[in-house]
Design a protein around this motif. Structure first.
Motif, PDB file in Angstrom:
ATOM      1  N   HIS A 280     -47.782-143.661 -25.764  1.00 56.03           N
ATOM      2  CA  HIS A 280     -48.092-144.382 -26.986  1.00 56.03           C
ATOM      3  C   HIS A 280     -47.590-143.728 -28.139  1.00 56.03           C
ATOM      4  O   HIS A 280     -47.588-142.278 -28.323  1.00 56.03           O
TER       5      HIS A 280
ATOM      6  N   ALA B 200     -47.531-143.457 -32.707  1.00 54.84           N
ATOM      7  CA  ALA B 200     -48.028-143.576 -33.892  1.00 54.84           C
ATOM      8  C   ALA B 200     -46.987-142.979 -34.953  1.00 54.84           C
ATOM      9  O   ALA B 200     -46.779-141.925 -34.841  1.00 54.84           O
TER      10      ALA B 200
ATOM     11  N   ALA C 121     -47.549-147.873 -33.392  1.00 55.29           N
ATOM     12  CA  ALA C 121     -48.847-148.253 -34.145  1.00 55.29           C
ATOM     13  C   ALA C 121     -48.385-147.600 -35.599  1.00 55.29           C
ATOM     14  O   ALA C 121     -48.271-146.284 -35.663  1.00 55.29           O
TER      15      ALA C 121
ATOM     16  N   ARG D  80     -46.277-152.493 -32.911  1.00 54.95           N
ATOM     17  CA  ARG D  80     -47.059-153.155 -32.106  1.00 54.95           C
ATOM     18  C   ARG D  80     -48.482-153.478 -32.940  1.00 54.95           C
ATOM     19  O   ARG D  80     -48.897-154.366 -32.912  1.00 54.95           O
ATOM     20  N   ASP D  81     -48.870-152.349 -33.882  1.00 56.04           N
ATOM     21  CA  ASP D  81     -50.071-152.644 -34.785  1.00 56.04           C
ATOM     22  C   ASP D  81     -49.639-152.013 -36.377  1.00 56.04           C
ATOM     23  O   ASP D  81     -48.581-151.069 -36.244  1.00 56.04           O
TER      24      ASP D  81
ATOM     25  N   ILE E  80     -56.831-147.807 -31.512  1.00 52.54           N
ATOM     26  CA  ILE E  80     -55.600-148.617 -31.893  1.00 52.54           C
ATOM     27  C   ILE E  80     -54.088-147.973 -31.502  1.00 52.54           C
ATOM     28  O   ILE E  80     -53.414-148.444 -30.838  1.00 52.54           O
TER      29      ILE E  80
END
Length: 338
Positions: free
Chosen positions: A145, A147, A225, A246-247, A332
């Motif tokens: 993931h 960010a 994100a 994605r966010d 998130i």
């Protein structure tokens, strides 16, 4: 009577815009100088040297094209480009991550803004103007993931440490499987002034953010994100319809230049946080004559998913360890919240 009521509403709106001009940047100083010119593109001298070497124009290479072109080069050819053209390799979105790290390490040598500071993985670095930089916390090559932290006003290469600290806090909370990029990659407003209350710098920043995230995806990273603070949420609002995210998570936002989530035209999930002590609540959510940034993203009618932030403090405390907002941000970032 109706005319006088309309006139009263108009005067109130003008007063609200005036208040927005003096409050939206979130600083105590006043920037009375003229508007800044946004730094965009690649450094001209570096691009010219690259072009004289007979290499493809980096300004017309999209991130996916850059990734494919670098993939055709041998390891020795790639290393030579890092040595001879670090300012292009280090800032060309889509170039393999390790080459960008190596190129920017070369470019940073001798910059007084970073002397005495431990600089880790630098994914982009541009010394022009007040300077721009993107610092990676964690292993971006192997992360499940990703960010990206987008800051608001009064941030530049020399004042990037607080943004890196937020990236570190998010990385610690999200865990080793998440890499976080502190992206100080656009010309931010300085102090309280017209730049902070208008969208010019945000427009330029939105284009840079879109290309940067495209470069992450082209280099093999998952769609991130994106966490957008204060004026950075204006950048993210203008980028949203093109952003491979994605966010999109805004906090301390003066508005995203959209009336609601549908107006952002994004398939990303949109989240919003505002703590009770954040002075941004005093900024009028208006847009008139190019001033102000529109609707409050935390208002129910905007349609964003709420992020709990009751125990955050002030305008800049959303990443404080132990807060509900940081725990929610971490969930998130890990993709755990549906």
């Amino acid at each position: 009577m109706r005319g006088s009521q309309r006139g009263l509403r108009y005067r109130k709106t003008l007063a609200a815009v005036a208040l927005a001009v003096t409050a939206v940047a979130g600083t105590t100083g006043w920037a009375s100088a003229g508007a800044q010119s946004a730094v965009v593109g690649l450094p001209e001298e570096a691009r010219d040297a690259w072009m004289r070497a007979g290499l493809p124009d980096p300004e017309t290479l999209g991130p996916a094209q850059a990734a494919r072109w670098f993939g055709t080069l041998s390891a020795a050819e790639q290393r030579l480009l890092v040595q001879r053209h670090p300012a292009v390799v280090g800032n060309l979105d889509g170039v393999p991550l390790e080459l960008r790290y190596a190129a920017n390490a070369r470019s940073l040598q001798g910059d007084p803004r970073f002397s005495g500071r431990q600089v880790r993985q630098v994914l982009s670095y541009d010394p022009r103007g007040r300077g721009q930089v993107a610092v990676v916390v964690g292993d971006l090559r192997r992360a499940a993931h990703v960010a990206v932290v987008v800051p608001g006003s009064d941030v530049d290469a020399g004042r990037s440490a607080p943004v890196v600290a937020k990236a570190e806090a998010l990385h610690d909370a999200a865990g080793a499987g998440t890499a976080v990029v502190a992206w100080v990659g656009y010309t931010t407003p300085v102090g309280v002034g017209v730049d902070a209350a208008t969208g010019g710098l945000a427009e330029a920043g939105a284009g840079r953010l879109v290309r940067f995230v495209d470069g992450l995806v082209a280099a093999g990273a998952p769609e991130p994100a994106v966490f957008c603070h204060s004026y950075g949420s204006v950048v993210c609002g203008l980028a949203a319809h093109r952003l491979k995210a994605r966010d999109v998570v805004v906090h301390g936002s003066p508005g995203m230049r959209a009336a609601n989530v549908a107006g952002l035209r994004t398939s990303a999930r949109v989240w919003a946080a505002k703590d009770p002590d954040d002075w941004i609540s005093k900024v009028p959510n208006v847009r008139l004559l190019g001033l102000g940034h529109g609707a409050d993203p935390t208002a129910p009618e905007f349609g964003a998913r709420p992020v709990p932030a009751d125990d955050a403090r002030g305008h800049d405390g959303y990443f404080a360890p132990g807060t509900m907002s940081l725990r929610a941000f971490a969930a998130i970032a890990r993709g755990e919240v549906r």
